[in-house]
Structure formats: C-alpha cells, structure tokens
Design a protein around this motif. Sequence first.
Motif, PDB file in Angstrom:
ATOM      1  N   ALA A  67     -22.591  47.380  15.952  1.00  0.00           N
ATOM      2  CA  ALA A  67     -21.387  47.291  15.129  1.00  0.00           C
ATOM      3  C   ALA A  67     -20.223  46.584  15.813  1.00  0.00           C
ATOM      4  CB  ALA A  67     -20.947  48.699  14.702  1.00  0.00           C
ATOM      5  N   TRP A  68     -20.093  46.720  17.133  1.00  0.00           N
ATOM      6  CA  TRP A  68     -18.886  46.248  17.798  1.00  0.00           C
ATOM      7  C   TRP A  68     -18.750  44.727  17.705  1.00  0.00           C
ATOM      8  CZ3 TRP A  68     -14.666  48.634  19.269  1.00  0.00           C
ATOM      9  CH2 TRP A  68     -13.780  47.996  20.125  1.00  0.00           C
ATOM     10  N   GLN A  69     -17.631  44.265  17.145  1.00  0.00           N
ATOM     11  CA  GLN A  69     -17.326  42.837  17.003  1.00  0.00           C
ATOM     12  C   GLN A  69     -18.416  42.077  16.245  1.00  0.00           C
ATOM     13  OE1 GLN A  69     -15.940  40.753  20.558  1.00  0.00           O
ATOM     14  NE2 GLN A  69     -15.297  42.670  21.505  1.00  0.00           N
ATOM     15  N   SER A  70     -19.072  42.731  15.316  1.00  0.00           N
ATOM     16  CA  SER A  70     -20.154  42.059  14.586  1.00  0.00           C
ATOM     17  C   SER A  70     -19.670  41.389  13.304  1.00  0.00           C
ATOM     18  CB  SER A  70     -21.267  43.060  14.250  1.00  0.00           C
ATOM     19  OG  SER A  70     -20.775  44.102  13.425  1.00  0.00           O
ATOM     20  N   SER A  71     -18.533  41.810  12.737  1.00  0.00           N
ATOM     21  CA  SER A  71     -18.043  41.202  11.502  1.00  0.00           C
ATOM     22  C   SER A  71     -17.592  39.770  11.757  1.00  0.00           C
ATOM     23  CB  SER A  71     -16.879  42.022  10.935  1.00  0.00           C
ATOM     24  OG  SER A  71     -17.317  43.298  10.526  1.00  0.00           O
ATOM     25  N   GLY A  72     -17.794  38.931  10.759  1.00  0.00           N
ATOM     26  CA  GLY A  72     -17.369  37.544  10.859  1.00  0.00           C
ATOM     27  C   GLY A  72     -18.481  36.586  11.204  1.00  0.00           C
ATOM     28  N   TYR A  73     -19.626  37.107  11.636  1.00  0.00           N
ATOM     29  CA  TYR A  73     -20.751  36.243  11.997  1.00  0.00           C
ATOM     30  C   TYR A  73     -21.820  36.424  10.934  1.00  0.00           C
ATOM     31  CZ  TYR A  73     -24.008  33.787  15.043  1.00  0.00           C
ATOM     32  OH  TYR A  73     -24.873  32.880  15.574  1.00  0.00           O
ATOM     33  N   LEU A  74     -21.853  35.526   9.959  1.00  0.00           N
ATOM     34  CA  LEU A  74     -22.758  35.666   8.828  1.00  0.00           C
ATOM     35  C   LEU A  74     -23.581  34.400   8.641  1.00  0.00           C
ATOM     36  CD1 LEU A  74     -20.398  37.281   6.141  1.00  0.00           C
ATOM     37  CD2 LEU A  74     -22.035  38.454   7.617  1.00  0.00           C
ATOM     38  N   GLU A  75     -24.832  34.584   8.235  1.00  0.00           N
ATOM     39  CA  GLU A  75     -25.623  33.468   7.734  1.00  0.00           C
ATOM     40  C   GLU A  75     -25.070  33.199   6.340  1.00  0.00           C
ATOM     41  OE1 GLU A  75     -27.342  31.837   5.783  1.00  0.00           O
ATOM     42  OE2 GLU A  75     -28.916  30.771   6.821  1.00  0.00           O
ATOM     43  N   ILE A  76     -24.278  32.139   6.202  1.00  0.00           N
ATOM     44  CA  ILE A  76     -23.447  31.966   5.015  1.00  0.00           C
ATOM     45  C   ILE A  76     -24.281  31.770   3.750  1.00  0.00           C
ATOM     46  CG2 ILE A  76     -23.192  29.474   5.282  1.00  0.00           C
ATOM     47  CD1 ILE A  76     -20.525  32.051   4.160  1.00  0.00           C
ATOM     48  N   TYR A  77     -25.459  31.190   3.868  1.00  0.00           N
ATOM     49  CA  TYR A  77     -26.321  31.017   2.687  1.00  0.00           C
ATOM     50  C   TYR A  77     -26.701  32.379   2.111  1.00  0.00           C
ATOM     51  CZ  TYR A  77     -30.645  30.120   0.094  1.00  0.00           C
ATOM     52  OH  TYR A  77     -31.627  30.092  -0.866  1.00  0.00           O
ATOM     53  N   THR A 528     -15.746  29.422  10.659  1.00  0.00           N
ATOM     54  CA  THR A 528     -15.191  28.082  10.483  1.00  0.00           C
ATOM     55  C   THR A 528     -15.513  27.501   9.117  1.00  0.00           C
ATOM     56  OG1 THR A 528     -15.406  27.690  12.854  1.00  0.00           O
ATOM     57  CG2 THR A 528     -15.097  25.759  11.450  1.00  0.00           C
ATOM     58  N   THR A 529     -16.763  27.610   8.688  1.00  0.00           N
ATOM     59  CA  THR A 529     -17.150  27.021   7.403  1.00  0.00           C
ATOM     60  C   THR A 529     -16.409  27.680   6.249  1.00  0.00           C
ATOM     61  OG1 THR A 529     -19.040  28.546   7.288  1.00  0.00           O
ATOM     62  CG2 THR A 529     -19.434  26.369   8.222  1.00  0.00           C
ATOM     63  N   ARG A 530     -16.171  28.971   6.355  1.00  0.00           N
ATOM     64  CA  ARG A 530     -15.443  29.665   5.291  1.00  0.00           C
ATOM     65  C   ARG A 530     -13.965  29.274   5.287  1.00  0.00           C
ATOM     66  NH1 ARG A 530     -16.969  35.526   6.752  1.00  0.00           N
ATOM     67  NH2 ARG A 530     -17.855  34.565   8.624  1.00  0.00           N
ATOM     68  N   GLN A 531     -13.395  29.074   6.463  1.00  0.00           N
ATOM     69  CA  GLN A 531     -12.003  28.644   6.533  1.00  0.00           C
ATOM     70  C   GLN A 531     -11.827  27.264   5.911  1.00  0.00           C
ATOM     71  OE1 GLN A 531     -11.258  28.930  10.723  1.00  0.00           O
ATOM     72  NE2 GLN A 531     -11.125  31.164  10.723  1.00  0.00           N
ATOM     73  N   THR A 532     -12.787  26.374   6.166  1.00  0.00           N
ATOM     74  CA  THR A 532     -12.738  25.043   5.560  1.00  0.00           C
ATOM     75  C   THR A 532     -12.834  25.135   4.049  1.00  0.00           C
ATOM     76  OG1 THR A 532     -13.762  24.085   7.535  1.00  0.00           O
ATOM     77  CG2 THR A 532     -13.824  22.776   5.518  1.00  0.00           C
ATOM     78  N   ALA A 533     -13.735  25.999   3.557  1.00  0.00           N
ATOM     79  CA  ALA A 533     -13.881  26.166   2.113  1.00  0.00           C
ATOM     80  C   ALA A 533     -12.598  26.693   1.486  1.00  0.00           C
ATOM     81  CB  ALA A 533     -15.044  27.107   1.818  1.00  0.00           C
ATOM     82  N   ARG A 534     -11.908  27.603   2.166  1.00  0.00           N
ATOM     83  CA  ARG A 534     -10.650  28.132   1.630  1.00  0.00           C
ATOM     84  C   ARG A 534      -9.579  27.045   1.549  1.00  0.00           C
ATOM     85  NH1 ARG A 534     -12.192  32.591   5.006  1.00  0.00           N
ATOM     86  NH2 ARG A 534     -12.773  34.405   3.713  1.00  0.00           N
ATOM     87  N   LEU A 535      -9.574  26.131   2.513  1.00  0.00           N
ATOM     88  CA  LEU A 535      -8.600  25.043   2.485  1.00  0.00           C
ATOM     89  C   LEU A 535      -8.847  24.090   1.316  1.00  0.00           C
ATOM     90  CD1 LEU A 535      -8.378  24.171   6.303  1.00  0.00           C
ATOM     91  CD2 LEU A 535      -6.689  25.388   4.926  1.00  0.00           C
ATOM     92  N   ALA A 562     -22.653  27.019  -0.211  1.00  0.00           N
ATOM     93  CA  ALA A 562     -22.576  28.453   0.061  1.00  0.00           C
ATOM     94  C   ALA A 562     -21.188  28.923   0.489  1.00  0.00           C
ATOM     95  CB  ALA A 562     -23.628  28.837   1.106  1.00  0.00           C
ATOM     96  N   PRO A 563     -20.486  28.234   1.415  1.00  0.00           N
ATOM     97  CA  PRO A 563     -19.166  28.736   1.807  1.00  0.00           C
ATOM     98  C   PRO A 563     -18.198  28.844   0.638  1.00  0.00           C
ATOM     99  CG  PRO A 563     -19.937  27.087   3.371  1.00  0.00           C
ATOM    100  CD  PRO A 563     -20.883  27.049   2.206  1.00  0.00           C
ATOM    101  N   THR A 564     -18.216  27.853  -0.253  1.00  0.00           N
ATOM    102  CA  THR A 564     -17.298  27.886  -1.393  1.00  0.00           C
ATOM    103  C   THR A 564     -17.665  29.003  -2.355  1.00  0.00           C
ATOM    104  OG1 THR A 564     -16.990  25.492  -1.173  1.00  0.00           O
ATOM    105  CG2 THR A 564     -16.282  26.514  -3.241  1.00  0.00           C
ATOM    106  N   ILE A 565     -18.949  29.219  -2.586  1.00  0.00           N
ATOM    107  CA  ILE A 565     -19.373  30.335  -3.435  1.00  0.00           C
ATOM    108  C   ILE A 565     -18.924  31.653  -2.832  1.00  0.00           C
ATOM    109  CG2 ILE A 565     -21.391  31.628  -4.233  1.00  0.00           C
ATOM    110  CD1 ILE A 565     -22.818  28.994  -4.670  1.00  0.00           C
ATOM    111  N   PHE A 566     -19.071  31.777  -1.518  1.00  0.00           N
ATOM    112  CA  PHE A 566     -18.725  33.046  -0.864  1.00  0.00           C
ATOM    113  C   PHE A 566     -17.237  33.338  -0.959  1.00  0.00           C
ATOM    114  CE2 PHE A 566     -17.553  35.571   2.873  1.00  0.00           C
ATOM    115  CZ  PHE A 566     -18.365  36.682   2.677  1.00  0.00           C
ATOM    116  N   VAL A 567     -16.394  32.340  -0.727  1.00  0.00           N
ATOM    117  CA  VAL A 567     -14.951  32.600  -0.706  1.00  0.00           C
ATOM    118  C   VAL A 567     -14.344  32.651  -2.099  1.00  0.00           C
ATOM    119  CG1 VAL A 567     -14.751  31.538   1.565  1.00  0.00           C
ATOM    120  CG2 VAL A 567     -14.297  30.166  -0.466  1.00  0.00           C
TER     121      VAL A 567
END
Length: 642
Positions: A67-77, A528-535, A562-567
Amino acid sequence: MTITAPSKGDVSAGEPEPPAETGESPGRAWWAVWLRRLAFFVSPGDQPFWTRPALLIVAGASAFLYAWQSSGYLEIYYAAAVRSMSMSWHNFLYSAFDPAGTLSTDKLPGAFWVQSLSVRLFGLHDWAIVLPQIIEGTLTVLVLYRAVRRLAGPVAGIAAAVILAVSPANVALNRGNISDTLMILLVVLAADAAVGAVITGRIANMLLAAFWAGLAFQAKMVEAWLILPALGLVYLLAAPSPLRKRILGLGLLGALAVAVSLSWMIYVTLQPKDGRPYIDGSHNDSVFQQVFDYNGFGRLDQPSPNKVLFETIGIGNLPSTAPGWNRMLTGPFGLDTGWLLPASVGALGFGLVAQRRKPRGDRLRASLVLWGTWLAALVTVFSVSSTINSYYSAALTPAIAGLVATGLAVAWQHRQSVLSLLAVVATVLGSTAYAAWLLPSTGTGLPGWLSTATIAAGCGAALVILGSIWIRRPRPVLGLVLMLGAASGLVVPTVASASVVSNGLGSFDTPFEPASYALATELLFGPTTRQTARLLLPELERLKAQFHTPYLMATQTAVLGAPTIFVSGQEVYPLGGYNGTGVAPSLAKLESLVASGAFHIVLASPKSMDPRYRWIQGHCHGVGGPRAVGGFGIYFCGSFTP
C-alpha cells in the motif's frame, strides 16, 4: 394506592438484569467481552500459540509493503477500462474499454470487475483501483500459510508466508492494477482446496479447487490452467482414496474447471454482436480467438501485443530477455524473483530424495509435488514464450515459497542426519553465490553495502550450520540453525522489496533497475500521461461543444485514448484496438463515423501505412504540424477547420 419504585434489576425500568444466573459480576462480564475479542489473536488449539500472532504480523507487513506510496502508478489502459466499466452495468458485463461500449478490453474482465466495483463504491480514485490488489495480495499470504501448514506444519507455513510477503515480484505486482494479483490469489485458493482433498480424500474438495481455478481463468485466462497439473498430480499421488475414486476426481477437476472458465465466454458468444462491444484482440469478433490465440498460444511464437503497440506508435520497446532455459534466472526476471529460485529447486530435489521411502500419502512429499509441479509448469512456459512482462514472474512466488518452506520442514525431520545438514549448507552457499552474482553494480535503490552483507550473511549461516554438525545438537539449537540458514537467503529479497516501496515503484518496475528504465516506466505508467490529458481536455471539450459531436475524439490505438477516457469519462473512439492493428473499425465504418459527425479530432501517426490512417491523412486537415503531440499528428475531419 401505594406506588412501589422499580427494583434495581427490573427490566421495565431500563436497567440491566443482574448477573445472578451466570454467577459473574458486571466487571467480570466486561473482561469476558474483551477476552472474546482478543480470541481473534489466539492461535487455534491444533497450532502453537505463536502462529496466529506471527501470521497477523506478516500479513500486516505485507499490506504495508503493497500500500505505501502505491497510488498514482497505474496501467492507464486498464484504469480507463475500469472507469468505463463502472459507468454502466452494460459496460461492466461486457468488459467495455470505452464509455460508449464500442470495444471490449483485450483481456477477460475478472479482475476488472473487482476494480470497477471498488470504483462504484468509493468513487474514482487511484487508491480505489489499487485497493483490491492490496487486499488480494494480503489474502494470498494468509491462504498460502494455510495450504503449506496443512502439509508441512506451522513453522513451514509461517516461513512460506514470510517468503511470499517479501518477494520483490510479488510486492511490485500488488502495488498496481494488474490482473495477475487476483489470479494468484485464486490459484493459491485452488491449491489449498487440493490440499484438503489430499488430507481427506473428499472429491468435494477437488470440485472446490476446480471452481477456484475456473475463476482464476476469468482473471488471467490460459495461465491459470497451468496450475491444474499440479492440483491433479498431488491428488492422484497422495489422496487417501482408492485409485478409481482419484481418477474420478481428476476428471471432475478438469470438467468443472473448464466449465467455470468458459462460462462468461460462452455467454458473450451467444449474445447478438450488435448489442455488445467488438471483442478486441480478435479478427472475427470472437472471444475464443482473443483468449486462446491473441492471449494464449500466440504468445509462444508471435510478437506480444505490447511489442506491436510500441512499434505502431513509434516509441521503441521496453527491454526484454530472449527466450531460453535461463530466462527466469537472469535480467529483470532474476531480479524480480530469481533470488530463491535455485534454493527452491534444491529443496525440491533434496526433499524428494529424503522422503523417497515414505508411504504414498506422506504430506511433506505431497507438498513438494504440489509446489514443484506448479513451478515446473510456469518456468517452462515462461522460458519459451516469445515475450513476457517481468511481473509474470510473481506467479512463481507461491511455489518458490512453498518449496523452500517445505524443504526446511524436511531438513528438520532429518535433522540428525549429517547429509541433511550438508545439503542445507550447500543450498545456503549456492543461493549466496547466485545472489552476489545477480546483483548489479548500480541501480535504482541499490545500497552499496548489500553485496558484502549478502556474502557475509550466507557464509556466516553456512559456518554456523557446519559447526552444529560437530557438537551435540539439541532441538532448539537445530531449529535456530535452520532458521538462520533461511534468513540468510532473505537478505537480498527483503532489501529489494524495501527499495521498490521506498522509491515508489510499481508493477512494471524491477528492483535495482537502471535509472533510464525507471524513468521510462514512470513516463508510461505514472501520472504524466494523465496530466497531459487534463491539459488538453478543455480544448477538446470546447471543440466538442462547438461542433456538437458526441465523442471527444478518436485515437490510433486504445492506449492513446486511455488517459483522456480516465480523466474525463467521455468517449474517445479507439481505432484499431489495443495495439492499433485491430480490424475494428473497418475503413467503411470509419468513413461512416466521420460522415455522421461522431468526432472531428483524430490523433494518429503520420507514418502509418494502415489504409484507415492513410484515409484520415488524405481526407482530414492536419492541425499543428505533422507530429504535433508526442510525435503524433492531430487531424480535423469535417468541412470546417477549428
């Protein structure tokens, strides 16, 4: 009229009844309640007093590592598919990748169902997607303890739980959203059920094993079936039943496992094709082709979907070890799970020789057969497959843990034998030499003292064991000596797992990997990919509103969308499926979608030779240069330019 005040114990007065019937005072009853609560931490009567507290400590430590520091690392697909599946029960049922339900995921949905339910329950958060894997990984530790203890004893059970908990491959896997975590839990449950059949001879236990194996198939498909030979062989060789009954049990194991495995596939196949998503990974909209070719036997001699994907979108490829007999002992696979692989093979050989004269139902030998067959099946398939991901090796860890722990139990049973202790010494020295050889000179999270500490711990343990041969060896001393030998082999895996956690690594990472590899996986699977999609999302939403299109855009490969769908939770039409080469949609369908105004923006490679993307380049306007975003061209399809 006389009014009598209610007595102290009168129920109608709202006071509790006195404890006269039990003879206990209220204070003693209070202590009894607390004692009942503390009973959870007390070991059952058939186990030593320390087993349950020790197991809970190991399980708690494993949950922390996962669990420790595990959030934020996702297989985005997969994360995007989970969001789509959580948006409607239709998408949930058919494992839709995109919110509009035009395309399925390229895997069976078992693990994604669990993640989708978590998202529906807690909302869309990274931790809500990772949480099921944390729970599943922790449960696997508990179940493995039970399976090993029932055949090899409580000490071996705890040893197996510890080895599994600190295995780097297992730790890294359970910190992400990969479906292997659920598959491993379910096949360990199947192994535990088979152990029950070995002990009792009941066919019902084999049916339960088949049920768990069938569910494991829903999570990771054909890989789950690789465990079936281990379940069947241990039952056939060791169950206390007549041969005819054991053969019947084997037949029922296979039949029920296949029935449960194929149940969802058969259901989907029987549904009208226009009422469900197109099956990604197939050429003819067949879930059977997706499972047994694209995700099954095609992995033995064809390029993997990831390799095709990286070639399609032009970002190269992640490093991989070529097929070969030593594949699991070198490179990323060795760093992930190879540390104790030689020790497990040595424990298997030593144990089978030591137990060769035991009766057919000998439990230690049964444990060796179960975990040894499991290990042999997976190592063989992984060694010959064309391309595999490093996290696949996590499926070896229950078998490695079971073999090493059982080997300790066999060594304890033969503790008065000098040959037995010499075998332990040889295993310790061999594992130490291999670990020292396997350690890289530099790498992410690699401490400079580790190689020296590994050699010192291994040689020190070997000297202590050798010294015990020439002295009188009371039971406590021998027990400590064997535990010292096992502990010396856990130095490197424990430090490796700690480095994975402290550096915030995830499923696609390898302990002590080069910094360039860590950066590549961070760019691919980090935020990173999700941040780009949000921009980019506000501009895409503006264009969608301006031109009244139902979809935000279309992308070459589902992975790019996938990143755009997720965000956003909005539809991004996936052209060509996961790797961009899928047959859906056809060129005619693409022309129809553009003509109907389903989308105007397309993200695709300007160098692609696929007729669909060549059509886009010829009929749509290039926006922002030929390689505007990450090397991809942005195209506007329609009669107006933005």
